[in-house]
Design an enzyme around this catalytic site. Sequence first.
Site, short mmCIF file in Angstrom:
data_model
loop_
_atom_site.label_atom_id
_atom_site.label_comp_id
_atom_site.label_asym_id
_atom_site.label_seq_id
_atom_site.Cartn_x
_atom_site.Cartn_y
_atom_site.Cartn_z
N SER A 216 13.36 18.78 -18.45
CA SER A 216 12.33 19.82 -18.46
C SER A 216 12.87 21.07 -19.13
CB SER A 216 11.88 20.15 -17.03
OG SER A 216 11.06 21.29 -17.02
N HIS B 231 0.82 -1.21 0.00
CA HIS B 231 0.00 0.00 0.00
C HIS B 231 0.87 1.27 0.00
CE1 HIS B 231 -3.65 -2.39 0.75
NE2 HIS B 231 -2.88 -3.09 1.57
#
Length: 458
Positions: free
Chosen positions: A278, A155
Amino acid sequence: MGAHPADSLLYRHLWSTEEIHRYFDDKGRIKVWLQILSALASAQSEVGIIPHEAAVAIAAHADVELFDLEEVACATRATGHSTFGLIRSLRCVLPEEAAEWVYYGATVQDLTDTWTALTARYVLDIVDRDLGHLLDTIAGLAIAHRDTVMCGRTHGQPGLPITFGFKAAVWASELSRHRERLRDIRPRIEVVQLGGALGTMEFWMPESERLLSAFAARLGLGVPDIPWITARDGVAEFLGFLGMMSSTLAKIGQEVYELQRPEIGELAETWTPGQVGSITMPHKRNPELSEHLVTLAKVIRSNAGLGLEAMVHEHERDGRSWKTEWLAVPEACLLACTALVLCCRLADGLQVNADRMKDNVDACAGYLMSEPVMRVLSAKIGKHSAHTLIYEATMNGRANGLSMRDALLANREVLTHLSVSEIDASLDLDVAVGAAGMFVDRVLKTLDTPRSKNGGAR
């Protein structure tokens, strides 16, 4: 620039490879179609359906270089028929005595479905080769990091210690099963289609059975028990296999994507100087390979769904369902082969930060060993009572910023059942990883790769 990214000069490398792309472009497709037509004529000549001289002429002129593809395209659009343009162009270059014998009695699906079978064979050859390379690389990671301790997570949260070798062995085991699936499905998928108008081979009686075998032999394909004009389960299985295989690649990519996050920093893609993450944030190194594997798998799975849709056929031929495959099969093949190339590149250059893995384990302050402590305590007071007691101790310790050891030592009830030496022994990392190393060894023994055989020599 092509309308589809796979045809784009700018972006083709993300959606295709040169090896697979040249098979699916117009020239590559027609080249294979001509090969099929030549094989059909040759088989028909063998069983006495058409003259031998006609078959020889058809074979001699079944060369894509003899055709103007623009003319073939114009004739296809003008007639509104999928293959009539090609047949008309082929007849135009054939001697008059051979022109009437080309495509003799065959129908569109005989040509295009046999192309699908040949395509599956070609693609599965590539997939098997690249899966073998990837599996060998992953096996090397499992060997090298058999005992490299890291956080196991459930999880999204730290759970128990595992080893990175264990994680890699899970990948290797799954990839190995895909190679088994690949070999299992080939006899069901790599079969010719030759049925004529409705699949009964009426046009070629009484030589239909001999013709079917001769045709298949020339193409190196199997003979189906019955024409599969409306039985599309083989195509669906092929697309389903590509969807499953690419989903495993996506799982590997997603794991690298997550573990490359700087706050975790356990894995990283290789980075080449000059590679830009980027245009607005110059510092970034984005996980481009692992990210794109997830994207590719999503599209391939959607195509696998279209394969299931195409299984629902009406009567003895249904273009609404069958022609869905014309889009789904090429795209799934292009993307699956690309995904394998990218995943091989990712695995070949994968950077494993073992020190950071250990640091992240240490940062959990011993709480990763809650189950080993509970296991020792269970032998004395029962499993569920032990869970309750360890739960209370760990929740209190985390709330007060204590290590796992200090949290246990601060709990009087724990100390009534466990000595300090027993607590320390249960907090040992080597104990906490359980049978991880044993499972790595078990997987490696089943793999047929160079590194698994020689102990991981690089």
